[in-house]
Design an enzyme around this catalytic site. Structure first.
Site, PDB file in Angstrom:
ATOM      1  N   ASP A   1      22.730  75.447  45.456  1.00 39.40           N
ATOM      2  CA  ASP A   1      21.862  76.490  46.026  1.00 39.40           C
ATOM      3  C   ASP A   1      22.459  77.871  45.799  1.00 39.40           C
ATOM      4  OD1 ASP A   1      19.940  74.781  46.866  1.00 39.40           O
ATOM      5  OD2 ASP A   1      19.954  75.430  48.961  1.00 39.40           O
TER       6      ASP A   1
ATOM      7  N   LYS B   1      37.829  68.733  47.649  1.00 39.99           N
ATOM      8  CA  LYS B   1      38.802  69.341  48.577  1.00 39.99           C
ATOM      9  C   LYS B   1      39.984  68.373  48.684  1.00 39.99           C
ATOM     10  CE  LYS B   1      38.332  72.305  51.490  1.00 39.99           C
ATOM     11  NZ  LYS B   1      39.001  73.632  51.577  1.00 39.99           N
TER      12      LYS B   1
ATOM     13  N   TYR C   1      26.334  62.015  53.125  1.00 37.59           N
ATOM     14  CA  TYR C   1      24.944  61.862  53.570  1.00 37.59           C
ATOM     15  C   TYR C   1      24.546  60.396  53.741  1.00 37.59           C
ATOM     16  CZ  TYR C   1      24.370  66.816  52.444  1.00 37.59           C
ATOM     17  OH  TYR C   1      24.496  68.190  52.403  1.00 37.59           O
TER      18      TYR C   1
ATOM     19  N   ASP D   1      25.299  70.086  47.101  1.00 34.34           N
ATOM     20  CA  ASP D   1      24.132  70.616  47.811  1.00 34.34           C
ATOM     21  C   ASP D   1      24.300  72.129  48.021  1.00 34.34           C
ATOM     22  OD1 ASP D   1      21.840  70.761  49.279  1.00 34.34           O
ATOM     23  OD2 ASP D   1      22.518  69.512  50.938  1.00 34.34           O
TER      24      ASP D   1
ATOM     25  N   ASP E   1      35.956  75.375  48.145  1.00 35.57           N
ATOM     26  CA  ASP E   1      35.846  76.722  48.726  1.00 35.57           C
ATOM     27  C   ASP E   1      36.136  77.781  47.668  1.00 35.57           C
ATOM     28  OD1 ASP E   1      38.383  75.600  48.728  1.00 35.57           O
ATOM     29  OD2 ASP E   1      39.081  76.684  50.490  1.00 35.57           O
TER      30      ASP E   1
END
Ligand code: NAD
Length: 366
Positions: free
Chosen positions: A253, A192, A141, A249, A225
């Site tokens: 959620d 990852k 970001y 992020d 994942d």
């Protein structure tokens, strides 16, 4: 000893839910002899209207000096047409940036009384208590280069850069291990590394910090994942999940929804301990300003009340009082009292202020 607190109630339902926190602080002063040095100021749309900016320099100065900032929520349709850099949310971003709030803590806790609100089967989430720790000031970001350029053939090309340094990974890893030490002693570090170099470095550095300083904590590495899948398959295997800005992020959620209700979720954002021994900290509910229900005294104040409990534990070193707030919330829910967002048949539907009173009544009985 007095604990200093900057309260930024913000917009929409922010002032309504914050009012219940102010009552609770008053209760701790009267009944438990605690002392709070409270400053209230504007942030978000209300600050734009009155002070011409989403957060003023004067308010920023106070934010930098207090033990903790408590924020309600900012934003709303009235300010939607403003340019991106003038929007209410810029107030929040400025606080995060200038206080260096790099560690975002999002607990996902399922209260027994709300176990049916989860979209997962009750058995999977009953007793769930996990902490997602998201790196908040680095990663994709913020990474450079970024932007959209036009290629010679007329196509466009959008670029963002995922980037982390050793120092950034070390400091978030430390927060993760320290949290786990006070919880159930288990950290999952999530990246990852199979396809991203930044993930390879993340894994390396977390492993080094673990070996050098926290070998008594259990550490497991997991691909992001797989973590997403495990969160909905068997969420109770986790204690603390530490991850970067982007994966955090998404995963926070996802974990939040295991609990079923936005009105119940607190959060904390922490900075680095400064030379004065203080750690900058901001506490806020995960939900926004809910303009659709603002001004009607029906919002759920529990996420903000639970954010205060986090401030008690993490900034004021009042773990017992934090536990009491959480226990009072649990008992209120057990007694069948509900705001509209968590209401189900047979329960007692109450207003924001009545919910605040119910928490006060329960904490009085503890
Ligand atoms: P929201 O979280 O404000 O609301 C989403 C839905 O959940 C709405 O239906 C709302 O009524 C409900 N809800 C949220 N909190 C609740 C509570 N405590 N009690 C009962 N119901 C609750 O998200 P949104 O609608 O996407 O955004 C509204 C505004 O809030 C926007 O301006 C957005 O930018 C802003 N926002 C601010 C923050 C923040 O201040 N940290 C976070 C998210 C959104």
């Amino acid at each position: 000893m007095s604990h200093s607190l900057l309260i930024l109630a913000g917009d929409g339902i922010g002032p309504e839910v914050m009012q219940q926190v102010i009552r609770l602080l008053g209760w701790f002063e009267r009944k438990r002899g605690l002392k709070f040095d409270i400053t209230e100021a504007l942030c978000g749309g209300s600050a734009i209207d009155v002070e011409g900016a989403p957060i003023s320099d004067a308010t920023m100065k106070i934010a930098a000096s207090v033990d903790a900032v408590l924020l309600g929520a900012v934003g709303g349709p009235r300010w939607d047409s403003l340019a991106f850099d003038q929007k209410p949310e810029r107030g929040l971003l400025r606080l995060r940036k200038e206080l260096g709030l790099f560690a975002n803590l999002r607990p996902a806790m399922v209260f027994e009384a709300l176990v049916d609100a989860s979209s997962l089967k009750p058995d999977l989430v009953r007793g769930l208590d996990i902490m997602i720790l998201r790196e908040l000031t680095g990663g994709v970001y913020f990474g450079e280069p970024r932007g959209i350029t036009t290629l010679p053939d007329g196509q466009k090309r959008g670029v963002n850069t995922q980037v982390y340094t050793t120092r950034e990974i070390e400091r978030i890893a430390r927060v993760g291990f320290e949290l786990a030490a006070k919880r159930n002693g288990k950290v999952h570090s999530v990246e990852k590394a199979n396809v991203m170099e930044s993930g390879v470095l993340w894994r390396e550095v977390v492993t080094q910090v673990h070996q050098a300083e926290f070998s008594h904590i259990e550490l497991q590495h997991m691909y992001a994942d797989n973590c997403a899948m495990q969160l909905v398959r068997n969420p109770k295997q986790f204690d603390v999940i530490v991850t970067d800005n982007l994966f955090g992020d998404l995963l926070s959620d996802c974990a939040a929804m295991l609990t079923g209700s936005l009105g119940m979720l607190p959060s904390a954002s922490l900075g680095a301990v400064g030379p004065n021994g203080k750690r900058p900290a901001m506490y806020e509910p995960v939900h926004g300003s809910a303009p659709d229900i603002a001004g009607r005294n029906i919002a759920n104040p529990l996420a903000t009340i639970l954010s205060l409990a986090m401030a008690f534990r993490l900034s004021f070193n009042l773990p017992e009082e934090a536990r009491q707030i959480e226990e009072a919330v649990k008992r209120v829910l057990d007694s069948g009292i509900r705001t509209a967002d968590i209401y189900s048949d047979g329960m007692a539907k109450v207003s924001t202020s009545t919910m605040g009173e119910a928490v006060l009544r329960e904490i009085d009985r503890l």
